[in-house]
Design a protein around this motif. Structure first.
Motif, PDB file in Angstrom:
ATOM      1  N   ASP A   1       0.315  14.986   0.224  1.00 16.18           N
ATOM      2  CA  ASP A   1       1.426  14.497   1.051  1.00 16.18           C
ATOM      3  C   ASP A   1       2.710  14.416   0.238  1.00 16.18           C
TER       4      ASP A   1
ATOM      5  N   LEU B   1      -2.990  11.775  -0.997  1.00 17.92           N
ATOM      6  CA  LEU B   1      -1.651  11.262  -1.276  1.00 17.92           C
ATOM      7  C   LEU B   1      -0.870  12.260  -2.124  1.00 17.92           C
TER       8      LEU B   1
ATOM      9  N   ILE C   1       0.847  -1.191   0.000  1.00 12.56           N
ATOM     10  CA  ILE C   1       0.000   0.000   0.000  1.00 12.56           C
ATOM     11  C   ILE C   1       0.881   1.239   0.000  1.00 12.56           C
ATOM     12  N   SER C   2       0.483   2.239  -0.775  1.00 14.19           N
ATOM     13  CA  SER C   2       1.229   3.493  -0.781  1.00 14.19           C
ATOM     14  C   SER C   2       1.098   4.140   0.594  1.00 14.19           C
ATOM     15  N   GLN C   3       2.205   4.565   1.178  1.00 11.59           N
ATOM     16  CA  GLN C   3       2.150   5.192   2.486  1.00 11.59           C
ATOM     17  C   GLN C   3       3.327   6.129   2.689  1.00 11.59           C
ATOM     18  N   TRP C   4       3.111   7.099   3.573  1.00  9.29           N
ATOM     19  CA  TRP C   4       4.096   8.128   3.854  1.00  9.29           C
ATOM     20  C   TRP C   4       4.631   7.935   5.261  1.00  9.29           C
ATOM     21  N   GLN C   5       5.900   8.268   5.463  1.00  7.48           N
ATOM     22  CA  GLN C   5       6.502   8.153   6.793  1.00  7.48           C
ATOM     23  C   GLN C   5       7.585   9.215   6.948  1.00  7.48           C
TER      24      GLN C   5
END
Length: 425
Positions: free
Chosen positions: A210, A207, A180-184
């Motif tokens: 972000d 997204l 899954i596309s995710q930001w951190q």
């Protein structure tokens, strides 16, 4: 019936057979051997395995077969390759035996024989880790008994061994879904984005917001190790300030001439007719020399940055984590990023799975098969399909990266580069 269908579909639609026609003869010979070996009846799971072995002969990194129709026992541990050996890990990616971390035998059979059996079901460059987990499939391939337990032999560097008997995990095999596309946020003006399907960046407004913020970070790390999809939006956004403007195509493609494939077959990949470009003479000559009547006319991948959309050069340091799971448009991004300033590619080589697929179903077994029906080429007309992109730093990365250690190594690397006045290319 099914083997005849498989053989005909590969002969008519496989782009990789055009490159290596001798592989079709090998497939035809193997079909004959399978027919002789199973003249009356063959178990569905066994037939699925034989189809995988037949497809491996065409050496297509994008070829796939639908998952096994029945539940199949898998290894109750995780495997991670370390050079020529295999680490035996638990669900937390820790060695199941810290003193003897390496797996040497399964059911008393050396791990090398299991590797050989797994490779027979895969194209040459495909990683075998997932296939090596398919315990009962490989047991049948090796002529071993299928049973509810498995015996694992573990060893240390000094050959201190132990034997473990564990229950077999019994679950249906399935194709791994993209991450899954995710930001951190990693701290120190460093941001991480993990992308799954690139189409999501095109359609998910949150997204997009972000990611626009992440583009302002001093260091941006993109985890592309499980990135698929055909959307060019990520390449287009990253290329701004990193890639020189161009009026020439940035790549080319052709598809296999076949009755079911229309002239717009490559449109979903963003390729257009060559008539929109005035090609450099040297490129025209190169393309004209590659006359293969089984393939279509040439199509072009338009330039990412046009002379009218130039922006100032970015000062951001970009790190791309790549591997065999980086496919389709992700591989185009990795290819062009290798020439960008302040950009570093880390991980394993990609596969060169950049073509559009032709899918069909085997009528009797109802098995679904997918093969690559088109080929990709770089801006100079050199073949990219099946070749893959090699990172700047070849470094096998675990699924769960230990970011503090990696960030420390990156700071040291970029510090040396900046001190020398050079840019990582």
């Amino acid at each position: 019936m099914d083997l005849k269908t498989l053989q005909q579909q590969v002969a008519d639609y496989s782009a990789f057979i055009v490159l290596h026609p001798e592989n079709l003869k090998r497939l035809q010979q193997r079909v004959g051997q399978v027919t002789v070996r199973y003249p009356q009846h063959i178990d569905l799971n066994r037939f699925n395995t034989e189809v995988r072995k037949l497809l491996s002969l065409i050496n297509d990194p994008g070829a796939s077969v639908s998952a096994l129709p029945m539940a199949s026992g898998i290894l109750p541990i995780k495997l991670q390759q370390m050079q020529q050996r295999w680490l035996a890990l638990d669900n937390n990616n820790q060695p199941i035996d810290s003193k003897r971390p390496f797996l040497t035998h399964i059911d008393g059979v050396p791990i090398q024989r299991w590797e050989t059996a797994a490779k027979r079901m895969l194209a040459a460059k495909l990683p075998i880790t997932t296939q090596l987990q398919q315990l009962d499939v490989l047991r049948r391939e090796l002529g071993l008994q299928v049973k509810p337990t498995v015996t694992l032999t573990l060893s240390s560097d000094d050959s201190n061994i132990t034997h473990l008997q564990l229950p077999v995990s019994d679950k249906a095999t399935s194709k791994r879904s993209p991450a899954i596309s995710q930001w951190q946020w990693l701290g120190d003006n460093t941001e991480l984005f993990r992308f799954g399907d690139l189409e999501r960046l095109e359609n998910d407004r949150q997204l997009q917001r972000d990611f626009q913020k992440a583009l302002q970070a001093g260091t941006l790390i993109l985890d592309l190790r499980q990135t698929t999809g055909f959307s060019p939006i990520l390449l287009q956004q990253l290329a701004q300030g990193r890639q020189y403007p161009a009026t020439q195509p940035i790549g080319y493609g052709r598809y296999r001439r076949a009755s079911q494939l229309r002239s717009d077959f490559l449109a979903p990949l963003g390729l257009v007719s060559l008539q929109y470009f005035q090609l450099f003479p040297a490129i025209s000559v190169t393309l004209a020399k590659q006359q293969q009547p089984e393939l279509s006319q040439w199509f072009a991948k338009p330039p990412v940055v046009s002379p009218a959309s130039v922006v100032p050069a970015t000062s951001q340091q970009l790190v791309l984590l790549i591997g065999p799971g980086c496919r389709y448009e992700c591989e185009w991004l990795a290819y062009y990023a290798k020439d960008w300033r302040k950009t570093l590619l880390i991980g394993d080589a990609t596969l060169g799975d950049m073509g559009r697929k032709h899918e069909f179903r085997l009528p009797s077994s109802d098995i679904s098969v997918s093969i690559t029906a088109s080929l990709a080429y770089d801006q100079y007309g050199n073949q990219l399909s099946g070749k893959g992109i090699t990172p700047d730093l070849q470094l096998p990365l675990p699924p769960n990266v230990k970011w503090p250690q990696l960030l420390k190594a990156l700071r040291q690397y970029f510090g040396k580069i900046n001190a020398s006045g050079e840019s990582p290319e």
